[in-house]
Design a protein around this motif. Structure first.
Motif, PDB file in Angstrom:
ATOM      1  N   VAL A 127      27.497 -26.679  29.945  1.00 52.89           N
ATOM      2  CA  VAL A 127      27.006 -27.060  31.266  1.00 52.89           C
ATOM      3  C   VAL A 127      26.417 -25.867  32.007  1.00 52.89           C
ATOM      4  CG1 VAL A 127      27.732 -27.834  33.568  1.00 52.89           C
ATOM      5  CG2 VAL A 127      28.451 -29.101  31.544  1.00 52.89           C
ATOM      6  N   PHE A 128      27.073 -24.712  31.943  1.00 49.93           N
ATOM      7  CA  PHE A 128      26.562 -23.533  32.656  1.00 49.93           C
ATOM      8  C   PHE A 128      25.193 -23.136  32.128  1.00 49.93           C
ATOM      9  CE2 PHE A 128      26.054 -19.031  33.518  1.00 49.93           C
ATOM     10  CZ  PHE A 128      26.412 -18.949  34.855  1.00 49.93           C
ATOM     11  N   GLU A 129      25.053 -23.100  30.816  1.00 51.06           N
ATOM     12  CA  GLU A 129      23.769 -22.710  30.220  1.00 51.06           C
ATOM     13  C   GLU A 129      22.682 -23.724  30.536  1.00 51.06           C
ATOM     14  OE1 GLU A 129      24.817 -22.399  26.158  1.00 51.06           O
ATOM     15  OE2 GLU A 129      25.879 -20.491  26.372  1.00 51.06           O
ATOM     16  N   THR A 130      23.048 -25.000  30.520  1.00 52.19           N
ATOM     17  CA  THR A 130      22.069 -26.053  30.807  1.00 52.19           C
ATOM     18  C   THR A 130      21.603 -25.984  32.253  1.00 52.19           C
ATOM     19  OG1 THR A 130      23.100 -27.474  29.138  1.00 52.19           O
ATOM     20  CG2 THR A 130      21.647 -28.532  30.738  1.00 52.19           C
ATOM     21  N   PHE A 131      22.535 -25.717  33.175  1.00 53.64           N
ATOM     22  CA  PHE A 131      22.172 -25.624  34.586  1.00 53.64           C
ATOM     23  C   PHE A 131      21.324 -24.389  34.873  1.00 53.64           C
ATOM     24  CE2 PHE A 131      24.802 -29.095  35.727  1.00 53.64           C
ATOM     25  CZ  PHE A 131      24.529 -29.406  37.057  1.00 53.64           C
ATOM     26  N   THR A 132      21.662 -23.291  34.237  1.00 54.88           N
ATOM     27  CA  THR A 132      20.972 -22.038  34.563  1.00 54.88           C
ATOM     28  C   THR A 132      19.670 -21.853  33.802  1.00 54.88           C
ATOM     29  OG1 THR A 132      22.317 -20.857  32.922  1.00 54.88           O
ATOM     30  CG2 THR A 132      23.110 -20.865  35.197  1.00 54.88           C
ATOM     31  N   ASN A 133      19.498 -22.586  32.703  1.00 57.43           N
ATOM     32  CA  ASN A 133      18.264 -22.424  31.925  1.00 57.43           C
ATOM     33  C   ASN A 133      17.841 -23.748  31.282  1.00 57.43           C
ATOM     34  OD1 ASN A 133      16.088 -21.060  30.761  1.00 57.43           O
ATOM     35  ND2 ASN A 133      17.265 -20.463  28.947  1.00 57.43           N
ATOM     36  N   PRO A 134      17.566 -24.771  32.091  1.00 53.87           N
ATOM     37  CA  PRO A 134      17.164 -26.071  31.527  1.00 53.87           C
ATOM     38  C   PRO A 134      15.814 -25.969  30.832  1.00 53.87           C
ATOM     39  CG  PRO A 134      16.789 -26.048  33.894  1.00 53.87           C
ATOM     40  CD  PRO A 134      17.520 -24.774  33.564  1.00 53.87           C
ATOM     41  N   GLN A 135      15.651 -26.704  29.736  1.00 54.79           N
ATOM     42  CA  GLN A 135      14.427 -26.622  28.945  1.00 54.79           C
ATOM     43  C   GLN A 135      13.509 -27.822  29.142  1.00 54.79           C
ATOM     44  OE1 GLN A 135      13.748 -23.748  27.051  1.00 54.79           O
ATOM     45  NE2 GLN A 135      15.537 -23.116  28.253  1.00 54.79           N
ATOM     46  N   HIS A 136      14.081 -29.015  29.234  1.00 55.45           N
ATOM     47  CA  HIS A 136      13.270 -30.230  29.285  1.00 55.45           C
ATOM     48  C   HIS A 136      12.974 -30.625  30.739  1.00 55.45           C
ATOM     49  CE1 HIS A 136      12.067 -34.424  28.621  1.00 55.45           C
ATOM     50  NE2 HIS A 136      11.854 -34.089  27.364  1.00 55.45           N
ATOM     51  N   PRO A 137      11.774 -31.138  31.023  1.00 53.82           N
ATOM     52  CA  PRO A 137      11.440 -31.537  32.399  1.00 53.82           C
ATOM     53  C   PRO A 137      12.430 -32.528  33.005  1.00 53.82           C
ATOM     54  CG  PRO A 137       9.462 -31.515  31.048  1.00 53.82           C
ATOM     55  CD  PRO A 137      10.608 -31.271  30.109  1.00 53.82           C
ATOM     56  N   THR A 138      12.957 -33.452  32.207  1.00 50.95           N
ATOM     57  CA  THR A 138      13.927 -34.421  32.740  1.00 50.95           C
ATOM     58  C   THR A 138      15.209 -33.722  33.152  1.00 50.95           C
ATOM     59  OG1 THR A 138      13.010 -36.222  31.411  1.00 50.95           O
ATOM     60  CG2 THR A 138      15.269 -36.488  32.191  1.00 50.95           C
ATOM     61  N   THR A 139      15.657 -32.786  32.348  1.00 48.73           N
ATOM     62  CA  THR A 139      16.849 -32.012  32.703  1.00 48.73           C
ATOM     63  C   THR A 139      16.612 -31.248  33.997  1.00 48.73           C
ATOM     64  OG1 THR A 139      17.258 -31.712  30.334  1.00 48.73           O
ATOM     65  CG2 THR A 139      18.564 -30.381  31.848  1.00 48.73           C
ATOM     66  N   LYS A 140      15.441 -30.670  34.148  1.00 48.22           N
ATOM     67  CA  LYS A 140      15.112 -29.931  35.362  1.00 48.22           C
ATOM     68  C   LYS A 140      15.130 -30.849  36.579  1.00 48.22           C
ATOM     69  CE  LYS A 140      12.359 -26.436  32.956  1.00 48.22           C
ATOM     70  NZ  LYS A 140      11.035 -25.822  32.752  1.00 48.22           N
ATOM     71  N   ARG A 141      14.688 -32.085  36.414  1.00 45.57           N
ATOM     72  CA  ARG A 141      14.716 -33.047  37.525  1.00 45.57           C
ATOM     73  C   ARG A 141      16.143 -33.347  37.943  1.00 45.57           C
ATOM     74  NH1 ARG A 141      11.590 -38.162  35.602  1.00 45.57           N
ATOM     75  NH2 ARG A 141      12.328 -38.963  37.602  1.00 45.57           N
ATOM     76  N   PHE A 142      17.031 -33.561  36.957  1.00 49.18           N
ATOM     77  CA  PHE A 142      18.427 -33.829  37.277  1.00 49.18           C
ATOM     78  C   PHE A 142      19.060 -32.647  38.015  1.00 49.18           C
ATOM     79  CE2 PHE A 142      18.605 -37.217  33.918  1.00 49.18           C
ATOM     80  CZ  PHE A 142      19.107 -38.217  34.741  1.00 49.18           C
ATOM     81  N   ILE A 143      18.794 -31.455  37.525  1.00 54.69           N
ATOM     82  CA  ILE A 143      19.401 -30.267  38.120  1.00 54.69           C
ATOM     83  C   ILE A 143      18.866 -30.025  39.525  1.00 54.69           C
ATOM     84  CG2 ILE A 143      19.550 -27.754  37.907  1.00 54.69           C
ATOM     85  CD1 ILE A 143      19.757 -28.231  34.854  1.00 54.69           C
ATOM     86  N   SER A 144      17.586 -30.260  39.728  1.00 55.44           N
ATOM     87  CA  SER A 144      17.003 -30.102  41.065  1.00 55.44           C
ATOM     88  C   SER A 144      17.650 -31.048  42.069  1.00 55.44           C
ATOM     89  CB  SER A 144      15.498 -30.359  41.019  1.00 55.44           C
ATOM     90  OG  SER A 144      14.842 -29.359  40.271  1.00 55.44           O
ATOM     91  N   SER A 145      18.135 -32.193  41.584  1.00 52.25           N
ATOM     92  CA  SER A 145      18.740 -33.178  42.489  1.00 52.25           C
ATOM     93  C   SER A 145      20.041 -32.677  43.105  1.00 52.25           C
ATOM     94  CB  SER A 145      19.003 -34.489  41.743  1.00 52.25           C
ATOM     95  OG  SER A 145      20.063 -34.344  40.806  1.00 52.25           O
ATOM     96  N   VAL A 146      20.709 -31.720  42.470  1.00 51.42           N
ATOM     97  CA  VAL A 146      21.962 -31.205  43.019  1.00 51.42           C
ATOM     98  C   VAL A 146      21.826 -29.773  43.534  1.00 51.42           C
ATOM     99  CG1 VAL A 146      23.463 -32.683  41.660  1.00 51.42           C
ATOM    100  CG2 VAL A 146      22.763 -30.494  40.722  1.00 51.42           C
ATOM    101  N   GLN A 147      20.851 -29.042  43.041  1.00 54.10           N
ATOM    102  CA  GLN A 147      20.713 -27.649  43.463  1.00 54.10           C
ATOM    103  C   GLN A 147      19.885 -27.490  44.729  1.00 54.10           C
ATOM    104  OE1 GLN A 147      19.167 -25.399  40.198  1.00 54.10           O
ATOM    105  NE2 GLN A 147      21.189 -24.996  39.363  1.00 54.10           N
ATOM    106  N   GLN A 148      18.999 -28.451  44.999  1.00 54.32           N
ATOM    107  CA  GLN A 148      18.077 -28.323  46.128  1.00 54.32           C
ATOM    108  C   GLN A 148      17.461 -26.925  46.118  1.00 54.32           C
ATOM    109  OE1 GLN A 148      20.546 -29.345  49.516  1.00 54.32           O
ATOM    110  NE2 GLN A 148      19.990 -31.497  49.358  1.00 54.32           N
ATOM    111  N   ASP A 149      16.823 -26.605  44.980  1.00 51.60           N
ATOM    112  CA  ASP A 149      16.358 -25.233  44.764  1.00 51.60           C
ATOM    113  C   ASP A 149      14.969 -24.960  45.323  1.00 51.60           C
ATOM    114  OD1 ASP A 149      15.035 -26.819  42.997  1.00 51.60           O
ATOM    115  OD2 ASP A 149      15.659 -25.752  41.188  1.00 51.60           O
TER     116      ASP A 149
END
Length: 342
Positions: free
Chosen positions: A225-247
């Motif tokens: 989970v830590f690696e996926t959150f800090t370095n997502p590779q796929h655009p869909t993963t990035k969308r999910f992470i952006s939904s909680v990080q508000q980056d």
């Protein structure tokens, strides 16, 4: 513990074929909380139903404790399912049974004595914090209390695997946090392996050890989970992470900043681990006579590790700024942000 080997599941809807799961290979280790996330129709619920053979794979195999459960007979499968607890989105409680009666139900089916049932029910009521609700009926409970009953019932026969099907999606944020804490307690104190299906990234962030991201029946990204959150590779993963990080701030804020900064470039700088505690930006920019400005971002804790995600601009001679960027790339993750695409 649980292993999917090239598993596919195809449904036939009239003349149409729907591939709900496509060539999935995953390993879930003993004692892990493993999250599967995806948007509606991604195939995650079908994948879940393959674990207890409510759906059988069209191809590939599903293994549990070294046993290919895809080949078990109906009788063998019934015995195996006693080791698999299920928690549902909509609780699935019997309204005509009390809280104690709901928890006792799987124990009665398993042939436990009345004394053993009473002892186990009392033990579980204490574990989930509902000692005073034994004689209440589901209609008298809040959503969070109903889910606690569902968790107690899922634990009744002492399973070693717990499947959570969108267990918190019907709950408000505060109650969701309470239920997630209880699930972590189940995992920590009882050592139960959990397979958790959700469309909410904050659930994955809160309690999971590993995550698989699904889209159109396929696992498109998988990892810690830590690696996926800090370095997502796929655009869909990035969308999910952006939904909680508000980056990123709003487009209005970005445009206003761009107008005031004479169209300066903006960079995302990601800090992980011990370096989060060090004044890296200050030290590197000072060495090269460059100023920096933090536009947006945060530092948060993720799986007991610090994770910083900042939007930064640099001011100085072009050659000096390039030197800063070159040096920072050896220390942290850094990339230019395309404001218009964002």
């Amino acid at each position: 513990m649980i292993e999917f080997k090239d598993v596919s599941k195809t449904f036939h809807l009239g003349k149409r074929e729907v591939q709900a799961v496509k060539n999935v290979s995953l390993t879930i280790s003993q004692g892990e909380i493993f999250g599967v996330i995806g948007f509606s129709g991604a195939g995650k619920s079908t994948l879940l139903r393959l674990v207890n053979m409510l759906e059988r794979p069209t191809s590939g195999t599903v293994w549990m404790h070294g046993v290919n459960i895809s080949t078990l007979s109906a009788k063998e499968l019934r015995a195996k399912r006693r080791n698999i607890g299920m928690i549902f989105q909509n609780f699935n409680l019997f309204n005509a049974r009390t809280v104690a009666g709901n928890i006792a139900y799987p124990l009665k089916l398993a042939g436990y004595s009345k004394q053993k049932i009473a002892e186990r029910v009392n033990e579980l009521l204490q574990f989930v914090g509902l000692e005073d609700k034994a004689k209440d009926y589901p209609d008298q409970l809040s959503g969070g209390q109903k889910q606690r009953v569902g968790i107690a019932r899922a634990l009744a026969t002492s399973p070693d695997v717990l499947i959570c099907d969108e267990a918190t999606s019907a709950l408000d944020p505060d109650t969701t946090s309470d239920i997630l804490r209880l699930l972590k307690k189940v995992n920590r104190e009882l050592g139960i392996t959990m397979l958790l299906i959700t469309h909410e990234m904050h659930v994955i962030q809160s309690i999971c050890d590993k995550v698989a991201v699904m889209e159109d029946g396929e696992v498109i990204e998988f990892g810690n989970v830590f690696e996926t959150f800090t370095n997502p590779q796929h655009p869909t993963t990035k969308r999910f992470i952006s939904s909680v990080q508000q980056d990123l701030p709003s487009q209005e804020v970005l445009r206003e900043w761009q107008d005031k900064s004479n169209n300066s470039k903006l960079y995302r700088v990601i800090f992980t681990g011990e370096i989060t505690n060090n004044p890296v930006l200050s030290q590197v920019t000072k060495r090269h006579d460059v100023d920096f400005n933090i536009i947006y971002g945060s530092v948060q804790e993720l799986q007991a590790q610090l994770f910083g995600n900042l939007l930064v601009s640099f001011t100085g001679e072009s050659a000096n700024v390039n030197q800063v960027l070159t040096e920072l790339k050896t220390l942290v993750q850094i990339e230019e942000v395309n404001i218009h695409e964002s």
